[in-house]
Design an enzyme around this catalytic site. Structure first.
Site: not given
Length: 491
Positions: A263, A275, A349
């Site tokens: 990743k 965030k 993901r």
């Protein structure tokens, strides 16, 4: 630093001899020999209480009569037969600190004589080198005043067995790979973007005859249907690039490759699901999976392992923007499954699921993906063990064995069908998050839906890829684990 393994005489001239001593007056052969050469001087120090053998305690002696070495550095090794890997690391670091303070240039080490629980001479030497290189690492590219570097040039291990030569070879390559991974990961995100990551892969391939590179850009991704990967990239002006490094070095050139997927989120602000501001600077480390794959490819190329290995760096950036993907979006992935986005900060993901589908074309022997995937993994395991999820017991056990051999620790998490229930969506085949519970596991469960055609394991390195606080910076993990796993495939 030049490392050598050869038998040396204690009477040989050198800047410094390094010697270990156990507690309770347990002396090595070399200790007794030096004691004789110096007419009992070392035993006098023991009797006076100045030499105790206490773990990592050092005493530096200069210009001893009867000894040609300028200095003798004695380090405590604790109780004989009880020395652990962690304690051995403390010993090496204590020795290195003293050598640096005294501007020592060359060393002959007799620490090859000390015993470690369940470890052999190969490990003794290899771990010493890896510890030295890791401790000496500096990242001061952007400082006007550079850090002082050690003047130590030569480190000789007092042994000449083949095991020692192999240990030096392995340690040099792995340390080189770890340094490369740390350097890329520590770069600021205004420099290290997906294009920079691809450029580093290009430089690596150009400097190795066994490596070749293919870079997949956004146009090709669109043609391939990598819509989940592209969705993550939409909020950034920095275009996504997927760098595919191929190492074809097996005796059988048609042997199925081992594929490593990293990743490579060069910065992850979370997207629309932004965030918190605190520690957001550390999200430059969201590409440490790609950095570790890069470092591993560098290490195996240096070792010239007779394997076919493909390393994929999935470069991307996740930022909020008018074009950014949103919570509620439904994406059609490369393998046809649809995903409802419930949180844009669960982006790794989405990049990985398309990348894991892409690598099917290589008909791999096995696939290992490496990712700073979930904060939940850090909550579960802390910062010492990487999380391991796998659908293949043999592969999982092989990775755990490599973790034990290297002390690059990992812990296997469960992956049963029940966790798929948390990923159900009323509108799509899958949701991209599975709720509050078992977040590291449900992330792995999500990825498992895209790995049906090969043996697969997932390493979540969110807790192990970098350190915070005074020692802030990338660790280079799990380059050591991955390289050892690949070395073991040759055996």
């Amino acid at each position: 630093m030049k490392y050598q393994a050869k038998n040396t005489a204690l009477s040989q001239a050198t800047d410094c001899i390094v010697l270990g001593i156990y507690e309770n007056n347990k002396f090595s052969k070399s200790f007794n020999e030096i004691d004789q050469l110096t007419q009992g001087y070392l035993n006098d120090l023991v009797k006076s209480g100045e030499l105790t053998g206490k773990l990592a305690q050092t005493i530096l002696l200069r210009d001893l009569q009867g000894l040609s070495a300028k200095r003798l550095l004695i380090v405590g090794c604790g109780k004989k037969g009880e020395l652990t890997e962690r304690q051995y690391k403390q010993i090496i670091q204590a020795v290195l600190k003293t050598l640096k303070e005294t501007n020592t240039r060359e060393v002959i080490s007799y620490l090859t004589e000390i015993e470690l629980k369940d470890r052999d001479l190969y490990w003794n030497i290899r771990f010493a080198i890896e510890t030295i290189e890791h401790t000496n690492y500096q990242f001061d590219h952007f400082k006007s005043q550079k850090a002082e570097t050690s003047v130590l040039e030569s480190f000789v291990f007092n042994t000449d067995c083949n095991q020692a030569q192999q240990a030096i070879s392995h340690a040099n390559a792995i340390s080189s790979g770890i340094k490369a991974a740390r350097d890329i990961a520590n770069m600021p995100p205004n420099i290290c973007n997906p294009a920079y990551l691809a450029e580093q892969a290009k430089n690596l391939a150009e400097n190795s005859t066994a490596l070749s590179l293919k870079v997949v850009d956004e146009e090709e991704m669109a043609k391939l249907g990598m819509n989940a990967y592209l969705a993550v990239s939409k909020g950034s002006e920095n275009r996504a690039y997927m760098s595919v490094l191929t190492f074809n070095n097996a005796l059988d050139k048609n042997a199925k490759p081992i594929v490593l997927v990293g990743k490579g989120l060069t910065f992850d602000a979370g997207g629309i699901s932004l965030k918190p501001a605190a520690d957001m600077d550390e999200m430059k480390y969201d590409m440490c999976g790609a950095a570790s794959v890069f470092g591993t490819m560098k290490a195996i190329a240096q070792l010239n392992l007779p394997l076919n290995v493909i390393g994929v760096l999935a470069g991307c950036e996740n930022l909020p923007d008018g074009n950014a993907y949103r919570p509620g979006d439904i994406l059609t992935t490369m393998n046809g499954l649809t995903v409802e986005v419930l949180n844009t900060d669960a982006e790794g993901r989405l990049v990985l699921c398309d990348t894991l589908t892409y690598v099917e074309r290589f008909e791999p022997e096995l696939v290992i993906d490496v990712a700073t995937l979930t904060g939940a993994c850090v909550v579960a395991l802390g910062q010492h063990n990487s999380g391991l999820v796998s659908t293949d017991n043999n592969l999982a056990n092989a990775l755990l064995q490599a973790a034990t051999e290297t002390t690059d620790k990992a812990w296997r998490l469960p992956l049963s069908e029940e966790y798929q229930e948390q990923l159900k969506s009323p509108f799509a085949d899958l949701a991209n998050i599975g709720g509050r519970w078992g977040g590291a596991i449900t992330a792995g469960a999500f990825l498992s839906n895209f790995t049906k055609k090969y043996r697969w394991a997932h390493l979540d390195i969110a807790g192990t890829a970098w350190l915070q606080g005074a020692n802030k910076g990338a660790t280079g993990r799990p380059v050591s684990l991955l390289t050892q796993f690949l070395i073991n495939q040759v055996k």
